[in-house]
Design a protein around this motif. Structure first.
Motif, PDB file in Angstrom:
ATOM      1  N   GLU A   9      33.209  -5.602  81.850  1.00  0.00           N
ATOM      2  CA  GLU A   9      33.114  -6.438  83.036  1.00  0.00           C
ATOM      3  C   GLU A   9      32.609  -7.837  82.683  1.00  0.00           C
ATOM      4  OE1 GLU A   9      30.898  -6.358  87.380  1.00  0.00           O
ATOM      5  OE2 GLU A   9      31.526  -4.465  86.446  1.00  0.00           O
ATOM      6  N   ASN A  10      31.643  -7.895  81.781  1.00  0.00           N
ATOM      7  CA  ASN A  10      31.117  -9.195  81.356  1.00  0.00           C
ATOM      8  C   ASN A  10      32.198 -10.029  80.676  1.00  0.00           C
ATOM      9  OD1 ASN A  10      28.646  -8.342  82.300  1.00  0.00           O
ATOM     10  ND2 ASN A  10      27.787  -7.882  80.284  1.00  0.00           N
ATOM     11  N   LEU A  11      32.967  -9.370  79.801  1.00  0.00           N
ATOM     12  CA  LEU A  11      34.042 -10.064  79.101  1.00  0.00           C
ATOM     13  C   LEU A  11      35.120 -10.519  80.080  1.00  0.00           C
ATOM     14  CD1 LEU A  11      35.498 -11.037  76.583  1.00  0.00           C
ATOM     15  CD2 LEU A  11      36.301  -8.693  76.183  1.00  0.00           C
ATOM     16  N   ALA A  12      35.428  -9.657  81.039  1.00  0.00           N
ATOM     17  CA  ALA A  12      36.450 -10.004  82.033  1.00  0.00           C
ATOM     18  C   ALA A  12      36.033 -11.239  82.832  1.00  0.00           C
ATOM     19  CB  ALA A  12      36.689  -8.825  82.966  1.00  0.00           C
ATOM     20  N   ASP A  13      34.753 -11.321  83.174  1.00  0.00           N
ATOM     21  CA  ASP A  13      34.267 -12.498  83.912  1.00  0.00           C
ATOM     22  C   ASP A  13      34.524 -13.774  83.112  1.00  0.00           C
ATOM     23  OD1 ASP A  13      33.408 -10.956  86.021  1.00  0.00           O
ATOM     24  OD2 ASP A  13      31.321 -10.866  85.353  1.00  0.00           O
ATOM     25  N   THR A  14      34.278 -13.698  81.812  1.00  0.00           N
ATOM     26  CA  THR A  14      34.505 -14.856  80.939  1.00  0.00           C
ATOM     27  C   THR A  14      35.984 -15.201  80.873  1.00  0.00           C
ATOM     28  OG1 THR A  14      32.583 -14.263  79.594  1.00  0.00           O
ATOM     29  CG2 THR A  14      34.177 -15.776  78.611  1.00  0.00           C
ATOM     30  N   LEU A  15      36.816 -14.179  80.753  1.00  0.00           N
ATOM     31  CA  LEU A  15      38.257 -14.400  80.662  1.00  0.00           C
ATOM     32  C   LEU A  15      38.821 -14.994  81.953  1.00  0.00           C
ATOM     33  CD1 LEU A  15      39.332 -11.159  78.785  1.00  0.00           C
ATOM     34  CD2 LEU A  15      39.721 -13.490  77.995  1.00  0.00           C
ATOM     35  N   ILE A  16      38.316 -14.537  83.081  1.00  0.00           N
ATOM     36  CA  ILE A  16      38.796 -15.057  84.365  1.00  0.00           C
ATOM     37  C   ILE A  16      38.507 -16.548  84.474  1.00  0.00           C
ATOM     38  CG2 ILE A  16      38.416 -14.952  86.866  1.00  0.00           C
ATOM     39  CD1 ILE A  16      38.104 -11.870  86.489  1.00  0.00           C
ATOM     40  N   GLU A  17      37.379 -16.984  83.958  1.00  0.00           N
ATOM     41  CA  GLU A  17      37.071 -18.421  83.932  1.00  0.00           C
ATOM     42  C   GLU A  17      38.077 -19.171  83.059  1.00  0.00           C
ATOM     43  OE1 GLU A  17      33.060 -19.023  82.719  1.00  0.00           O
ATOM     44  OE2 GLU A  17      32.190 -17.981  84.438  1.00  0.00           O
ATOM     45  N   LYS A  18      38.441 -18.570  81.928  1.00  0.00           N
ATOM     46  CA  LYS A  18      39.436 -19.187  81.037  1.00  0.00           C
ATOM     47  C   LYS A  18      40.797 -19.240  81.716  1.00  0.00           C
ATOM     48  CE  LYS A  18      36.709 -19.612  77.399  1.00  0.00           C
ATOM     49  NZ  LYS A  18      36.345 -20.943  76.835  1.00  0.00           N
ATOM     50  N   PHE A  19      41.156 -18.169  82.434  1.00  0.00           N
ATOM     51  CA  PHE A  19      42.426 -18.151  83.159  1.00  0.00           C
ATOM     52  C   PHE A  19      42.483 -19.301  84.170  1.00  0.00           C
ATOM     53  CE2 PHE A  19      42.707 -13.250  82.668  1.00  0.00           C
ATOM     54  CZ  PHE A  19      43.391 -13.381  81.474  1.00  0.00           C
ATOM     55  N   ASN A  20      41.389 -19.492  84.876  1.00  0.00           N
ATOM     56  CA  ASN A  20      41.351 -20.543  85.897  1.00  0.00           C
ATOM     57  C   ASN A  20      41.687 -21.907  85.313  1.00  0.00           C
ATOM     58  OD1 ASN A  20      40.685 -18.769  87.966  1.00  0.00           O
ATOM     59  ND2 ASN A  20      38.480 -19.075  87.726  1.00  0.00           N
ATOM     60  N   LEU A  21      41.214 -22.166  84.118  1.00  0.00           N
ATOM     61  CA  LEU A  21      41.487 -23.443  83.460  1.00  0.00           C
ATOM     62  C   LEU A  21      42.966 -23.584  83.115  1.00  0.00           C
ATOM     63  CD1 LEU A  21      38.435 -23.582  80.997  1.00  0.00           C
ATOM     64  CD2 LEU A  21      38.717 -24.855  83.138  1.00  0.00           C
ATOM     65  N   ARG A  22      43.662 -22.459  83.035  1.00  0.00           N
ATOM     66  CA  ARG A  22      45.066 -22.440  82.624  1.00  0.00           C
ATOM     67  C   ARG A  22      46.017 -22.238  83.796  1.00  0.00           C
ATOM     68  NH1 ARG A  22      45.379 -22.092  77.097  1.00  0.00           N
ATOM     69  NH2 ARG A  22      43.403 -21.681  76.021  1.00  0.00           N
ATOM     70  N   GLY A  23      45.523 -22.335  85.017  1.00  0.00           N
ATOM     71  CA  GLY A  23      46.379 -22.161  86.183  1.00  0.00           C
ATOM     72  C   GLY A  23      46.780 -20.727  86.431  1.00  0.00           C
ATOM     73  N   ILE A  24      46.026 -19.799  85.847  1.00  0.00           N
ATOM     74  CA  ILE A  24      46.300 -18.368  85.978  1.00  0.00           C
ATOM     75  C   ILE A  24      45.208 -17.735  86.841  1.00  0.00           C
ATOM     76  CG2 ILE A  24      46.473 -16.173  84.725  1.00  0.00           C
ATOM     77  CD1 ILE A  24      47.526 -17.798  82.321  1.00  0.00           C
ATOM     78  N   GLU A  25      45.619 -16.864  87.738  1.00  0.00           N
ATOM     79  CA  GLU A  25      44.678 -16.203  88.645  1.00  0.00           C
ATOM     80  C   GLU A  25      44.232 -14.883  88.019  1.00  0.00           C
ATOM     81  OE1 GLU A  25      45.257 -14.750  93.186  1.00  0.00           O
ATOM     82  OE2 GLU A  25      46.037 -16.739  92.707  1.00  0.00           O
ATOM     83  N   GLY A  26      42.934 -14.687  87.857  1.00  0.00           N
ATOM     84  CA  GLY A  26      42.434 -13.491  87.195  1.00  0.00           C
ATOM     85  C   GLY A  26      41.614 -12.580  88.088  1.00  0.00           C
TER      86      GLY A  26
END
Length: 211
Positions: A9-26
């Motif tokens: 879950e912690n890793l997913a939170d980090t990845l979702i932030e990265k997705f946001n920067l790339r125009g991807i919804e996580g």
């Protein structure tokens, strides 16, 4: 919550932030059951749906539900002739929702996919209005290079066995760097960004799913 689940879950939170920067919804779900329900929530009455080859979608039970649903379903497996396949593909690329998984996802939020027939990656890149990716946390890799290695040496051999292709990877369990007619690795696609904001939606799942 178990330590592994919390780490996911912690890793997913980090990845979702990265997705946001790339125009991807996580999004993140703890279980495959939750992921299936979340994937269905995006759908609207009367919409058209289709999918690329994916063990993950089968494992979470989504494909069976889509096939028996009231949505307009474009199932490429239903085409019996080359002409039918060509006509069906013309409908697939205009679908409202395209479901797939990803061979790998980097810690920076990049999507790494290797394809044989390339229908899956082509729809990821362009065509369907929405692309919904469901991926287990076992697909997370440090970087693009690791993602390509995973796709070619983990995903491709397993898919070669599943599809009964006559390729080295299906026989020896790792990439043979072949140029076979039914090669599993004809296209290597790295998605760095979605030019259309939030067209691509990634549902991360805190389980090991797919290949």
């Amino acid at each position: 919550m178990l330590p592994k689940q919390q780490a996911y879950e912690n890793l997913a939170d980090t990845l979702i932030e990265k997705f946001n920067l790339r125009g991807i919804e996580g999004y993140y779900c703890n279980t495959k059951e939750e992921a299936k329900e979340m994937a269905k929530r995006f759908l609207t009455p009367g919409c058209s749906v289709t999918w690329g080859g994916s063990a993950t979608l089968s494992e979470i039970g989504l494909l069976d539900e889509l096939k028996s649903s009231d949505y307009v379903v474009y199932d490429r497996a239903s085409a019996k002739t080359p002409e039918e396949k060509r006509q069906l593909y013309g409908k697939i690329v205009t679908a409202d929702y395209f479901f797939m998984s990803s061979n790998a996802i980097t810690l920076e939020g990049e999507l790494v996919n290797v394809d044989g027939a390339s229908n899956r990656v082509s729809c990821l890149c362009h065509g369907p209005e929405n692309v919904i990716i469901v991926a287990g946390m076992n697909k997370i890799v440090p970087d693009v290079e690791s993602g390509v290695k995973r796709a070619r040496n983990v995903a491709a051999p397993a898919n070669a066995v599943r599809l009964e292709t006559n390729t080295p990877c299906g026989k020896i369990g790792r990439c043979g760097n072949c140029l076979a007619e039914d090669c599993m690795c004809c296209q290597i696609v790295v998605t760095r960004r979605s030019r259309i904001p939030n067209r691509i939606k990634v549902i991360l799942v805190g389980e090991e799913l797919g290949f």
